[in-house]
Design an enzyme around this catalytic site. Structure first.
Site, PDB file in Angstrom:
ATOM      1  N   SER A   8       0.850  -1.187   0.000  1.00  0.00           N
ATOM      2  CA  SER A   8       0.000   0.000   0.000  1.00  0.00           C
ATOM      3  C   SER A   8       0.885   1.237   0.000  1.00  0.00           C
ATOM      4  O   SER A   8       2.110   1.139   0.039  1.00  0.00           O
ATOM      5  CB  SER A   8      -0.894   0.009   1.250  1.00  0.00           C
ATOM      6  OG  SER A   8      -0.097   0.336   2.374  1.00  0.00           O
ATOM      7  N   LYS A   9       0.252   2.383  -0.033  1.00  0.00           N
ATOM      8  CA  LYS A   9       0.969   3.661  -0.092  1.00  0.00           C
ATOM      9  C   LYS A   9       2.000   3.802   1.020  1.00  0.00           C
ATOM     10  O   LYS A   9       2.976   4.525   0.864  1.00  0.00           O
ATOM     11  CB  LYS A   9      -0.028   4.825   0.004  1.00  0.00           C
ATOM     12  CG  LYS A   9      -0.773   5.060  -1.292  1.00  0.00           C
ATOM     13  CD  LYS A   9      -1.404   6.452  -1.295  1.00  0.00           C
ATOM     14  CE  LYS A   9      -2.326   6.653  -2.487  1.00  0.00           C
ATOM     15  NZ  LYS A   9      -1.699   6.356  -3.777  1.00  0.00           N
ATOM     16  N   ARG A  10       1.748   3.136   2.129  1.00  0.00           N
ATOM     17  CA  ARG A  10       2.707   3.220   3.239  1.00  0.00           C
ATOM     18  C   ARG A  10       4.093   2.725   2.814  1.00  0.00           C
ATOM     19  O   ARG A  10       5.103   3.121   3.376  1.00  0.00           O
ATOM     20  CB  ARG A  10       2.245   2.353   4.408  1.00  0.00           C
ATOM     21  CG  ARG A  10       1.266   3.031   5.338  1.00  0.00           C
ATOM     22  CD  ARG A  10       0.910   2.088   6.455  1.00  0.00           C
ATOM     23  NE  ARG A  10       0.423   0.816   5.915  1.00  0.00           N
ATOM     24  CZ  ARG A  10       0.830  -0.372   6.281  1.00  0.00           C
ATOM     25  NH1 ARG A  10       1.770  -0.494   7.174  1.00  0.00           N
ATOM     26  NH2 ARG A  10       0.321  -1.466   5.729  1.00  0.00           N
ATOM     27  N   HIS A  11       4.119   1.797   1.850  1.00  0.00           N
ATOM     28  CA  HIS A  11       5.401   1.220   1.452  1.00  0.00           C
ATOM     29  C   HIS A  11       6.130   2.049   0.405  1.00  0.00           C
ATOM     30  O   HIS A  11       7.330   1.906   0.211  1.00  0.00           O
ATOM     31  CB  HIS A  11       5.188  -0.189   0.894  1.00  0.00           C
ATOM     32  CG  HIS A  11       4.580  -1.127   1.885  1.00  0.00           C
ATOM     33  ND1 HIS A  11       3.263  -1.496   1.856  1.00  0.00           N
ATOM     34  CD2 HIS A  11       5.127  -1.746   2.960  1.00  0.00           C
ATOM     35  CE1 HIS A  11       3.017  -2.326   2.864  1.00  0.00           C
ATOM     36  NE2 HIS A  11       4.126  -2.484   3.544  1.00  0.00           N
TER      37      HIS A  11
END
Ligand code: GLU
Length: 415
Positions: free
Chosen positions: A201-204
């Site tokens: 996800s965007k966190r990565h």
């Protein structure tokens, strides 16, 4: 039998890289088998943004060279057909009305099973499968009804999709059986995780195809990298051309365990692809990328700078940070000794010819005369001229920058 597969994105407004990896597997399989790869938009909800999202999907897939072979279809266009089948299922006693919705009667006994090419045999006890809503009370068919019906109508032979759809598969199999359709082969490909073992996800980092494009990854490097998320021809080969991927791809070698998205590996691979380009081809890519991203820089100078950076950047998007000093003013300053900067200015003022070679000789002379080590001596000059401690080769950079700008930067830095 001609292989027919499909890519079935939901028009959510951006294309997730994990979905694209699955589409790539469909495309590779279709190409290898001489089959057809269909594009089917799963817009069971009627939002207005569909047209724009559809354009974006086509654009992203085209950029990567993942082609579709027939006119794209939209799930919404088949609402009428879905309702007709639901009503038929009601008259056959296979479905029933329930508070305005139509529900499919799932079998209560036994199991629903299939041989998944990736997962092996999967068996689901029928008592755990709920009666499925086919058509909602507002008349819209559900995904789990529309999707298998489209697979039947489109004569899909292989459903290659994310393993988050495994739990939907027994429902869809029962629908296809109830309408007398041929069951496709199912291949559920593994999810993609980040380094922490959680769904990507965007966190990565970047997850949308556009983000990778904007960062300056090459489509051919992306395709190579994505193909290796959950698949490998053997334990070793990593760099493979599109043709080689098509030739070697096999569903049987798709792994059932989650694939990890390794951003560092992608950078490495993109660097390999960048360096493999001829200088001219690399320059072309730079010019195009810069043009697409709002830089109005002299293309001729970009071309001349290209060989200086080709070995040093892993993404086209690094070019502005790395070589921007050739095109735009920089904040000049002195890092260390101002004396060497002044002496460099004097040495370059009347130097003829103004070439990397003579510039190097002149600056080495300056550094020697002042009794400095090359690193010590060149670093203040580099910072004064490029505004940064990291830059392409100093002497080549100064040649490209030209005498006038170089002298004025050295002068203001040493003031
Ligand atoms: N629209 C679904 C998805 O984006 C695909 C479903 C399918 O392939 O059957 O996950």
């Amino acid at each position: 039998m001609t292989v027919r597969v499909r890519m079935a994105p939901s028009p959510t407004g951006f294309l997730h890289i994990g979905g694209v990896r699955t589409f790539l597997f469909n495309w590779l399989y279709a190409r290898q088998q001489g089959g057809r790869n269909l594009l089917r938009i799963e817009n069971t909800d009627t939002s207005r943004e569909v047209a724009e999202a559809f354009d974006q999907i086509k654009d992203s897939l085209s950029w990567l060279g993942i082609e579709w072979d027939e006119e794209p279809t939209f799930q919404l266009d088949r609402i009428g057909d879905c309702r007709r089948v639901a009503e038929q299922l009601v008259s056959d006693g296979r479905a029933y009305e329930d508070e305005g919705a139509i529900r499919f009667r799932m079998p209560d006994e036994g199991v629903t099973a299939w041989d998944d090419v990736v997962r092996g045999r999967v068996e689901v006890p029928n008592e755990t499968i709920e009666d499925l809503v086919l058509v909602r009370s507002d008349g819209r068919p559900t995904y789990n009804f529309a999707s298998p019906m489209e697979d039947v109508w489109d004569r899909i032979t292989h459903v290659i999709r994310g393993d988050d759809h495994i739990s939907n598969t027994p429902k869809q199999i029962n629908i296809i059986r109830a309408v007398g359709g041929d069951l496709p082969v199912y291949a559920h490909v593994p999810n993609i995780f980040g380094a922490d073992g959680k769904k990507l996800s965007k966190r990565h980092g970047a997850v949308g195809v556009d983000e990778f494009r904007d960062a300056g990854y090459l489509p051919e490097a992306m395709v190579n990298f994505l193909a290796l998320l959950g698949w490998a021809p053997d334990g070793e080969t990593t760099i493979m051309s599109r043709d080689e991927l098509v030739r070697r791809f096999s569903l049987e070698r798709v792994s059932s365990s989650p694939a990890q998205f390794d951003y560092a590996k992608l950078d490495w691979m993109n660097g390999v692809y960048l360096r493999a380009l001829s200088t001219d081809a690399f320059a072309d890519r730079l010019v195009i990328w810069l043009g697409e991203h709002g830089y109005e820089w002299d293309a001729e100078l970009v071309r001349r700078a290209a060989p200086l950076v080709q070995e040093k950047i892993a993404r086209l998007g690094e070019f502005p940070g790395f070589a921007g000093f050739l095109f735009e003013d920089v904040d000049v300053s002195v890092d260390g000794d101002a004396e060497v900067v002044r002496a460099a200015r004097d040495a370059l003022a009347d130097l003829e010819p103004f070439t990397a070679e003579s510039i190097e000789a002149a600056l080495r002379g300056v550094v020697d005369r002042l009794g400095l080590k090359p690193r010590q001596g060149f670093q203040p000059i580099r910072v004064a001229v490029t505004g940064s401690t990291v830059s392409p080769g100093l002497f080549e950079s100064i040649e490209l920058l030209g005498r006038e700008t170089t002298l004025s930067r050295l002068a203001s830095a040493a003031r």
